[in-house]
Design an enzyme around this catalytic site. Structure first.
Site, mmCIF file in Angstrom:
data_model
loop_
_atom_site.group_PDB
_atom_site.id
_atom_site.type_symbol
_atom_site.label_atom_id
_atom_site.label_comp_id
_atom_site.label_asym_id
_atom_site.label_seq_id
_atom_site.Cartn_x
_atom_site.Cartn_y
_atom_site.Cartn_z
ATOM 1 N N CYS A 89 0.616 -1.294 -0.039
ATOM 2 C CA CYS A 89 0.024 0.073 -0.052
ATOM 3 C C CYS A 89 0.851 1.212 0.008
ATOM 4 C CB CYS A 89 -1.094 0.031 1.212
ATOM 5 S SG CYS A 89 -2.306 -0.979 1.150
ATOM 6 N N HIS A 341 -9.413 3.802 -1.314
ATOM 7 C CA HIS A 341 -7.813 3.213 -1.329
ATOM 8 C C HIS A 341 -7.380 2.677 -2.462
ATOM 9 C CE1 HIS A 341 -4.107 1.904 0.089
ATOM 10 N NE2 HIS A 341 -4.585 1.020 0.931
ATOM 11 N N CYS A 371 0.366 2.238 6.811
ATOM 12 C CA CYS A 371 0.679 0.622 7.181
ATOM 13 C C CYS A 371 0.820 0.215 5.475
ATOM 14 C CB CYS A 371 -0.369 0.102 7.902
ATOM 15 S SG CYS A 371 -1.938 0.327 7.087
#
Length: 385
Positions: A89, A341, A371
């Site tokens: 990510c 996201h 994260c």
């Protein structure tokens, strides 16, 4: 060491799964922000030394080095190379780090950094399930590794499990998470209505605003959802949305600023990445932030704005408990729970939003962290100029 400056930053609106951007080829989605970035900067594209893009699940239309493909799809000079990175990510935040490091080392003067992800076309489970099935594999990426099994055994490696572990370890209730998620929607809606994102967004396919925020949501609706695990605390309402998007930034050296007559908007004050328990996975922003503050001699109170990715509500809530940061300064315009996201693009999206928020409020320092799979986290500290 030489400085690295951000001279331009732009993003596409974040599209909802199956929404207005779902039919756009990832290369064209990336090309859109690259075209807009070069247009806004006024720099001759041939002067760019490299293009570094983040992208996960590099299969299908996202395969073949999407950084290079997107640059060429934008009609930009063939002489400029591109490379795609995967730090899960945090991929496009890492892309900015690589770009800044190239400039700081003196090996490059102008580097484009960003990321792209069309999750409507490539679901999040594709790499782990779909691709494995197509190869006749029935196990995940860790099965068969004697070293992994010796160290971690057969423990469940799942972002959902990691989020549940954080909620448990930091004693974060379902109600606390739902209040946080609801506030994320309210902040995002306020930001959209007040036009806070207008300068940073380049409309595409008739979409001019982020599609994720839910104006009809409520705490009562959230309370009625089922938990993701039997006996767990998380529901879909406190998790980030599956989305489509792209973002890009232009990173320049002092020499490039002088040569091309550019106006630096921010200086990269600090960049680092740290790792932690890959099973709990999502708690790495806590030690990564502590590491960055120690390295710089700064405190969390020095940060006028913070962007920490809302992969799940407990990630941010645990980070807030550990850092003591002012919640009003953290994700002031909402986060991924509301805005979405698009995995490989989110790091660059967050940085673009952070830069514009510092400019809007007159803040000096901003911190970004998120994260990442494998129990990792990047931290970037920007100084607005």
């Amino acid at each position: 060491m030489a400085e690295a400056y951000i001279v331009e930053a732009v993003r596409a609106p974040v599209g909802r799964r199956g929404g207005g951007l779902s039919g756009v080829h990832p290369a064209d989605l990336g090309a859109h922000v690259l075209t807009e970035l070069m247009s806004r900067s006024g720099v001759d594209p041939a002067a760019v030394d490299d293009v570094v893009f983040g992208c996960l699940d590099a299969v299908g239309p996202q395969a073949g080095d999407i950084a290079r493909t997107a640059w060429l799809a934008a009609g930009l000079p063939q002489e400029v190379p591109g490379v795609t990175v995967d730090r899960q990510c945090g991929s496009s935040q890492q892309a900015v780090h690589f770009a800044a490091q190239a400039v700081m080392s003196g090996t490059s003067d102008l580097v484009v950094a960003g990321g792209v992800q069309n999750m409507s076309q490539i679901p999040i489970a594709f790499a782990s399930r779909g691709a494995a099935d197509s190869l006749g594999l029935t196990e995940g990426p860790f099965a068969g590794s004697r070293g992994w099994q010796a160290r971690y055994g057969g423990r469940d490696v799942s972002q959902f499990r990691g989020a549940e572990m954080i909620a448990r370890d930091w004693d974060i209730s379902r109600e606390d998470m739902e209040v946080f998620a609801y506030e994320s929607h309210l902040r995002a809606i306020r930001a959209i209505d007040e036009g806070r994102f207008d300068r940073e967004i380049a409309p595409l396919e008739g979409v001019s605003a982020d599609e994720g925020p839910r104006r009809d949501t409520s705490l009562a609706k959230m309370a009625g959802l089922r938990t993701l695990e039997e006996g767990g605390r998380l529901t879909a309402a406190v998790a980030s949305q599956i989305s489509d998007g792209a973002a890009a930034l232009l990173i320049a050296s002092q020499e490039a600023v002088r040569t091309h007559g550019l106006r630096p908007r921010a200086r990269v004050h600090h960049l680092s990445a740290r790792g932690e328990d890959p099973i709990r996975m999502l708690s790495a922003p806590i030690p990564a932030t502590a590491h960055a503050l120690k390295k710089t001699g700064m405190s969390i109170g020095d940060m006028d704005a913070v962007e920490i990715n809302e992969a799940f509500a407990p990630v941010v809530l645990a980070w807030l408990k550990e850092t003591g940061a002012d919640p009003a300064r953290v994700n002031p315009n909402g986060g991924a729970i509301a805005l979405g996201h698009p995995l490989g693009a989110t790091g660059a999206r967050l940085m673009t939003t952070l830069l514009h928020e510092l400019e809007r409020t007159g803040g000096r320092y901003g911190l970004q962290t998120m994260c990442e799979g494998g129990g990792q986290a990047n931290v970037t500290i920007l100084e607005r100029l």
